[in-house]
Motif scaffolding. Structure first.
Motif, PDB file in Angstrom:
ATOM      1  N   ALA A  33       0.835  -1.204   0.000  1.00  0.00           N
ATOM      2  CA  ALA A  33       0.000   0.000   0.000  1.00  0.00           C
ATOM      3  C   ALA A  33       0.870   1.255   0.000  1.00  0.00           C
ATOM      4  CB  ALA A  33      -0.939  -0.012   1.199  1.00  0.00           C
ATOM      5  N   GLU A  34       1.931   1.245   0.816  1.00  0.00           N
ATOM      6  CA  GLU A  34       2.804   2.437   0.895  1.00  0.00           C
ATOM      7  C   GLU A  34       3.574   2.648  -0.393  1.00  0.00           C
ATOM      8  OE1 GLU A  34       5.192   2.249   4.474  1.00  0.00           O
ATOM      9  OE2 GLU A  34       3.351   2.162   5.694  1.00  0.00           O
ATOM     10  N   ARG A  35       4.109   1.547  -0.920  1.00  0.00           N
ATOM     11  CA  ARG A  35       4.909   1.643  -2.137  1.00  0.00           C
ATOM     12  C   ARG A  35       4.072   2.172  -3.303  1.00  0.00           C
ATOM     13  NH1 ARG A  35       5.793  -2.764  -5.355  1.00  0.00           N
ATOM     14  NH2 ARG A  35       5.485  -4.200  -3.610  1.00  0.00           N
ATOM     15  N   ARG A  36       2.807   1.751  -3.404  1.00  0.00           N
ATOM     16  CA  ARG A  36       2.005   2.134  -4.565  1.00  0.00           C
ATOM     17  C   ARG A  36       1.097   3.339  -4.313  1.00  0.00           C
ATOM     18  NH1 ARG A  36      -0.132  -3.114  -7.852  1.00  0.00           N
ATOM     19  NH2 ARG A  36       1.527  -4.588  -7.347  1.00  0.00           N
ATOM     20  N   GLY A  37       0.980   3.756  -3.061  1.00  0.00           N
ATOM     21  CA  GLY A  37       0.054   4.851  -2.759  1.00  0.00           C
ATOM     22  C   GLY A  37      -1.404   4.416  -2.802  1.00  0.00           C
ATOM     23  N   TYR A  38      -1.646   3.180  -2.403  1.00  0.00           N
ATOM     24  CA  TYR A  38      -3.017   2.639  -2.396  1.00  0.00           C
ATOM     25  C   TYR A  38      -3.625   2.809  -1.004  1.00  0.00           C
ATOM     26  CZ  TYR A  38      -2.361   0.237  -6.905  1.00  0.00           C
ATOM     27  OH  TYR A  38      -2.156  -0.065  -8.224  1.00  0.00           O
ATOM     28  N   ALA A  39      -4.933   3.001  -0.977  1.00  0.00           N
ATOM     29  CA  ALA A  39      -5.645   3.068   0.300  1.00  0.00           C
ATOM     30  C   ALA A  39      -6.053   1.666   0.745  1.00  0.00           C
ATOM     31  CB  ALA A  39      -6.872   3.952   0.173  1.00  0.00           C
ATOM     32  N   MET A  40      -5.854   1.369   2.036  1.00  0.00           N
ATOM     33  CA  MET A  40      -6.269   0.071   2.575  1.00  0.00           C
ATOM     34  C   MET A  40      -7.771   0.119   2.898  1.00  0.00           C
ATOM     35  SD  MET A  40      -3.460  -2.034   3.783  1.00  0.00           S
ATOM     36  CE  MET A  40      -3.735  -2.415   5.511  1.00  0.00           C
ATOM     37  N   ILE A  41      -8.474  -0.944   2.517  1.00  0.00           N
ATOM     38  CA  ILE A  41      -9.901  -1.056   2.864  1.00  0.00           C
ATOM     39  C   ILE A  41     -10.041  -2.231   3.823  1.00  0.00           C
ATOM     40  CG2 ILE A  41     -12.246  -1.268   1.988  1.00  0.00           C
ATOM     41  CD1 ILE A  41     -11.101   0.939   0.500  1.00  0.00           C
ATOM     42  N   PRO A  42     -10.111  -1.959   5.132  1.00  0.00           N
ATOM     43  CA  PRO A  42     -10.203  -3.075   6.089  1.00  0.00           C
ATOM     44  C   PRO A  42     -11.527  -3.813   5.930  1.00  0.00           C
ATOM     45  CG  PRO A  42      -9.776  -0.954   7.181  1.00  0.00           C
ATOM     46  CD  PRO A  42     -10.173  -0.650   5.779  1.00  0.00           C
ATOM     47  N   PRO A  43     -11.555  -5.089   6.272  1.00  0.00           N
ATOM     48  CA  PRO A  43     -12.772  -5.871   6.027  1.00  0.00           C
ATOM     49  C   PRO A  43     -13.947  -5.527   6.947  1.00  0.00           C
ATOM     50  CG  PRO A  43     -11.074  -7.224   7.059  1.00  0.00           C
ATOM     51  CD  PRO A  43     -10.439  -5.920   6.724  1.00  0.00           C
ATOM     52  N   TYR A  44     -13.672  -5.023   8.161  1.00  0.00           N
ATOM     53  CA  TYR A  44     -14.814  -4.728   9.053  1.00  0.00           C
ATOM     54  C   TYR A  44     -14.576  -3.548   9.980  1.00  0.00           C
ATOM     55  CZ  TYR A  44     -11.972  -8.013  11.787  1.00  0.00           C
ATOM     56  OH  TYR A  44     -10.932  -8.659  12.385  1.00  0.00           O
ATOM     57  N   ASP A  45     -13.330  -3.304  10.381  1.00  0.00           N
ATOM     58  CA  ASP A  45     -13.130  -2.302  11.435  1.00  0.00           C
ATOM     59  C   ASP A  45     -12.899  -0.930  10.830  1.00  0.00           C
ATOM     60  OD1 ASP A  45     -13.499  -2.407  14.098  1.00  0.00           O
ATOM     61  OD2 ASP A  45     -11.385  -2.632  14.622  1.00  0.00           O
ATOM     62  N   HIS A  46     -13.917  -0.400  10.173  1.00  0.00           N
ATOM     63  CA  HIS A  46     -13.787   0.846   9.420  1.00  0.00           C
ATOM     64  C   HIS A  46     -15.187   1.468   9.345  1.00  0.00           C
ATOM     65  CE1 HIS A  46     -13.421   3.403   5.844  1.00  0.00           C
ATOM     66  NE2 HIS A  46     -12.111   3.306   5.942  1.00  0.00           N
ATOM     67  N   PRO A  47     -15.311   2.748   9.700  1.00  0.00           N
ATOM     68  CA  PRO A  47     -16.655   3.360   9.758  1.00  0.00           C
ATOM     69  C   PRO A  47     -17.431   3.256   8.447  1.00  0.00           C
ATOM     70  CG  PRO A  47     -15.027   4.789  10.783  1.00  0.00           C
ATOM     71  CD  PRO A  47     -14.261   3.667  10.142  1.00  0.00           C
ATOM     72  N   GLU A  48     -16.768   3.469   7.302  1.00  0.00           N
ATOM     73  CA  GLU A  48     -17.505   3.418   6.033  1.00  0.00           C
ATOM     74  C   GLU A  48     -17.945   1.995   5.697  1.00  0.00           C
ATOM     75  OE1 GLU A  48     -18.774   5.712   4.368  1.00  0.00           O
ATOM     76  OE2 GLU A  48     -17.663   7.529   4.801  1.00  0.00           O
ATOM     77  N   VAL A  49     -17.100   1.021   6.019  1.00  0.00           N
ATOM     78  CA  VAL A  49     -17.466  -0.379   5.762  1.00  0.00           C
ATOM     79  C   VAL A  49     -18.681  -0.759   6.612  1.00  0.00           C
ATOM     80  CG1 VAL A  49     -16.702  -2.769   5.972  1.00  0.00           C
ATOM     81  CG2 VAL A  49     -15.140  -1.037   5.049  1.00  0.00           C
ATOM     82  N   ILE A  50     -18.652  -0.403   7.873  1.00  0.00           N
ATOM     83  CA  ILE A  50     -19.796  -0.695   8.758  1.00  0.00           C
ATOM     84  C   ILE A  50     -21.046   0.039   8.255  1.00  0.00           C
ATOM     85  CG2 ILE A  50     -20.707  -0.435  11.110  1.00  0.00           C
ATOM     86  CD1 ILE A  50     -17.770  -0.730  12.105  1.00  0.00           C
ATOM     87  N   ALA A  51     -20.868   1.292   7.834  1.00  0.00           N
ATOM     88  CA  ALA A  51     -22.012   2.070   7.320  1.00  0.00           C
ATOM     89  C   ALA A  51     -22.598   1.414   6.066  1.00  0.00           C
ATOM     90  CB  ALA A  51     -21.573   3.501   7.010  1.00  0.00           C
ATOM     91  N   GLY A  52     -21.726   0.851   5.233  1.00  0.00           N
ATOM     92  CA  GLY A  52     -22.207   0.155   4.035  1.00  0.00           C
ATOM     93  C   GLY A  52     -23.001  -1.091   4.392  1.00  0.00           C
TER      94      GLY A  52
END
Lengths: 332, 332
Positions: free
Chosen positions: A132-151
């Motif tokens: 993620a750091e090398r490529r500048g990608y954002a990590m999308i955690p599988p559950y512990d993330h406000p937007e994921v829970i909101a989805g």
């Protein structure tokens, strides 16, 4: 986590996700001795509810990164890969080498780059951070993330309306639980929209970290990370966001065996004509086989991405049993 | 057959039948090289569209007879049995001895009395008339009956709205065809509600009486009455009501092999997570494997009552094939 976050995620998903049906079958009601409804998230795009959280997180990010990265045994992988493709973002997915073949294939089919790793020997988190750091990608955690829970909460928004339409105002809602993102999202949505629907988590025996955490009030860990057919919901420990939410909003956790999950898959095949994976069938298994549940139970059938060998084994182990002709005809 | 009859049947069914979802999957689109939608009637109550016609016919009769009688290899049986139970009417169903076990069991579970008969040696029609006259029961024919056709037409009413919501105004609608009740009903509904959706029937090879009848303008007969896995749609000849309707409203009939139906079942399992029976999968098989179809095709997946042996055989014969990584990601 606020109702506004849930509503905003729901609005961003309009036209991009399926409203999944709420099914029922007299055969299941008779077997269980209670009324059972099944919210068929296996009919969601990508075959599981994970398309909801993936869409919420990726659509919230769009424009701010070159790509996204996720770690997943398969359902979150497909949800993120589909959302990334639709937003014209690159996606890298770290998947365990022993993930079901169908999940690996489908993730690739959505255009994602799959990086396999060994569950026992690879430091998955370190590998993910490095890429993620090398490529500048954002990590999308599988559950512990406000937007994921909101989805994931949109399952609860739909369910509140569907239960009302079916005349159900009091019930327990059984939810398959890995890290707890789906359960927490649904619990948040129901708390305001349908407070008579009370949530309970369901886990595979031996991987009941959430049930034990809810019982004691502190995060428990599973002794193992593999060894159940319910690959979709094997997580080491509850999320830091999800556990407190479920402590507030959920009842005691339920636990079922792998064989009960297979029996639920066979019964769903036969009476609902839907395809479930073992982890997606644990809530239905609890509804069918657990004592001490109320007269009406709603199960989330969270996913249907299953290799044919496992599905065939479920049918082989749990063949059709003829009904006794003395049984009274079901009401419609 | 009038629009008023269709609307009245639809009104009587409100709250008693499911509105089945219109599904799609990028994997199927890619395989076929066209856009494929699937109307999942396997998710209808009783596992097939026959619950619609059964409800329409029984609800039109209620109060005028002591019970109802039907002849069916299983799906019409369940549709009539369920409607009869809900209207507190007795139901006798004549079923061939070799009907799928799951269909016989489910018909009994709805409280119907099942009378088995031998396809080769019994005069089924004479037996049915004898029982109906002796008991004062009304016969509910499987397709050649205005109320039954009006009931099946509700698939077309729903589809017209669902296609509009999906942005589809021009497409061919492929419909599994036995006697032609479902096809005729849908064609009638679409003619007024969605004239850009043109209907085509699909039959198993060797049982293509409707395709031949449409081609020549006179009712053709099948040489055999058994010998295909598609038990739900093996009928000797088109109905006297349905054939003229389809001559007016349908294009040339399509034909698929049993093995193509099994392949469609395996692909529906894997990409849509629904359970189809062979006869319920022939329209999807045609959409996947027929040349000369338009860019958008809607298939009716008409039923999912299948014995596990047949389903397992479909998965065994048509295992998952890995996707080529060169394939471009699908649009959402």
């Amino acid at each position: 986590m606020t109702p506004a976050l849930i509503d905003a995620a729901h609005t961003r998903a309009q036209g991009h996700l399926a409203l999944t049906p709420l099914l029922n079958a007299p055969l299941l009601d008779r077997l269980a001795g209670r009324r059972i409804f099944v919210k068929a998230e296996c009919l969601q795009v990508t075959g599981s509810f994970k398309a909801r959280g993936g869409w919420a997180a990726v659509s919230a990010l769009a424009g701010s990164c070159a790509g996204v990265l996720a770690m997943s045994s398969g359902n979150h992988a497909q949800g993120v890969a589909r959302a990334a493709a639709a937003h014209h973002l690159a996606a890298v997915i770290l998947m365990p080498e022993d993930a079901p073949e169908i999940k690996i294939a489908n993730t690739k089919a959505w255009g994602a780059e799959v990086v396999p790793y060994n569950r026992a020997t690879t430091d998955r988190d370190a590998l993910a951070r490095e890429i993620a750091e090398r490529r500048g990608y954002a990590m999308i955690p599988p559950y512990d993330h406000p937007e994921v829970i909101a989805g994931q909460a949109s399952v609860g928004l739909e369910l509140a309306e569907q239960a009302r339409a079916a005349g159900v105002s009091e019930a327990e809602v059984l939810v398959p639980c890995g890290g707890g993102g789906l359960a927490a999202g649904i619990a948040l949505a129901l708390a305001t929209r349908a407070p008579g629907l009370r949530l309970r988590t369901v886990e595979p025996r031996g991987f009941d970290d959430m049930a034990r955490s809810l019982a004691t009030g502190t995060a428990a860990r599973n002794a193992r990370l593999s060894g159940s057919l319910c690959d979709a919901i094997l997580t080491p420990t509850p999320g830091r966001l999800t556990l407190p939410l479920l402590q507030d909003l959920a009842g005691p956790g339920l636990v079922v065996s792998d064989d009960q999950a297979l029996a639920a898959m066979a019964l769903a095949f036969r009476s609902l004509r839907i395809v479930l994976e073992p982890g997606g069938a644990v809530a239905l298994a609890a509804a069918l086989f657990s004592p001490d549940l109320p007269a009406t139970v709603i199960c989330i059938a969270s996913g249907g991405n299953v290799d044919e060998q496992v599905f065939t084994e479920a049918l082989r182990r749990h063949p059709h049993q003829s009904h006794s002709p003395e049984q009274s005809p079901p009401a419609c």
